[in-house]
Design an enzyme around this catalytic site. Sequence first.
Site, PDB file in Angstrom:
ATOM      1  N   GLU A 105       0.826  -1.200   0.000  1.00 35.53           N
ATOM      2  CA  GLU A 105       0.000   0.000   0.000  1.00 35.53           C
ATOM      3  C   GLU A 105       0.865   1.257   0.000  1.00 35.53           C
ATOM      4  O   GLU A 105       1.905   1.318   0.660  1.00 35.53           O
ATOM      5  CB  GLU A 105      -0.953  -0.020   1.195  1.00 35.53           C
ATOM      6  CG  GLU A 105      -1.966  -1.152   1.060  1.00 35.53           C
ATOM      7  CD  GLU A 105      -2.974  -1.238   2.193  1.00 35.53           C
ATOM      8  OE1 GLU A 105      -4.029  -1.866   1.973  1.00 35.53           O
ATOM      9  OE2 GLU A 105      -2.725  -0.695   3.282  1.00 35.53           O
ATOM     10  N   CYS A 355      -1.073   6.242   9.850  1.00 34.76           N
ATOM     11  CA  CYS A 355       0.139   5.615  10.367  1.00 34.76           C
ATOM     12  C   CYS A 355      -0.185   4.347  11.142  1.00 34.76           C
ATOM     13  O   CYS A 355      -1.028   4.344  12.034  1.00 34.76           O
ATOM     14  CB  CYS A 355       0.864   6.613  11.268  1.00 34.76           C
ATOM     15  SG  CYS A 355       2.387   5.983  11.977  1.00 34.76           S
TER      16      CYS A 355
END
Length: 384
Positions: A105, A355
């Site tokens: 990703e 994150c």
Amino acid sequence: MSEQLVTPENVTTKDGKINLLDLNRQQMREFFKDLGEKPFRADQVMKWMYHYCCDNFDEMTDINKVLRGKLKEVAEIRAPEVVEEQRSSDGTIKWAIAVGDQRVETVYIPEDDRATLCVSSQVGCALECKFCSTAQQGFNRNLRVSEIIGQVWRAAKIVGAAKVTGQRPITNVVMMGMGEPLLNLNNVVPAMEIMLDDFGFGLSKRRVTLSTSGVVPALDKLGDMIDVALAISLHAPNDEIRDEIVPINKKYNIETFLAAVRRYLEKSNANQGRVTIEYVMLDHVNDGTEHAHQLAELLKDTPCKINLIPWNPFPGAPYGRSSNSRIDRFSKVLMSYGFTTIVRKTRGDDIDAACGQLAGDVIDRTKRTLRKRMQGEAIDVRSV
């Protein structure tokens, strides 16, 4: 410059052609020399590849027909393909990118004055940090140069196309996606060289950031290979907590890690004398005011700025996100010691692009013993 050898094993595609995205400029010039061409021809082709995101030799109009024909016979420009796109309400875009039969990703994060691309370096991750979704997937393999720089190439091509009208061009790249970059130095460094190269993406070394959890021998090696901005995933003010949430700390403790960071800073111009400390805020784990005081004492000899990262949840995780009030108190303690302290704004959490949320599609989870062996091979440091 890195010294990765150009060999058939690491740059040849299934149909026997060289993927030019696997070559940095030095390697590209060697390749063109072998074709009987002058070095400036390599520079011309690189400019087409990276300045214009061109993957068709016939469109390279200042390259003569004979050379274009020769290149079509022995080489190609093949970036990994986007197989899924998700867009956040805040403008963040997450791309699932096919690398072989798996996915990694890549995240595009636009802001008013910049656009940052978060890039993956491995399929999965071997470090098993307890608060990170990627770590729960296990480790499968390192990405090749073409699969790393190809994420930047693909994103730049998409952003430059009409389908993302109004989006800012990529100004910053952070090696903070899936994987531990220092466990894949042989591919990460040439990819970053292309990011910095004037005939590549031409980014400033202050705008390319590598983040590491603390593979100390590889960090020392990195400082001799390339100069980029450094961020460290610290996440704890003492070894007791870090041993639990960042297991590599049991091998390279905080003192050893920070000593290596200071050695890197002595060699680096990109960091302007200080490192970025990343600190995920886990509710009642590492976010108390006593932890903030410990952290300030710990970092007193390490020039740094501190990013406090509200933890981003994922299914099955044993943690909670710190409350805004606890984060605020923590931040104020650090600032009272004179540290530049920033609370990172969470971006893309509605599409699992924030994150610690990147997971990709990792198959055949590698056993722990194999992961450890692969770590040693990846950085070519036998002592790891």
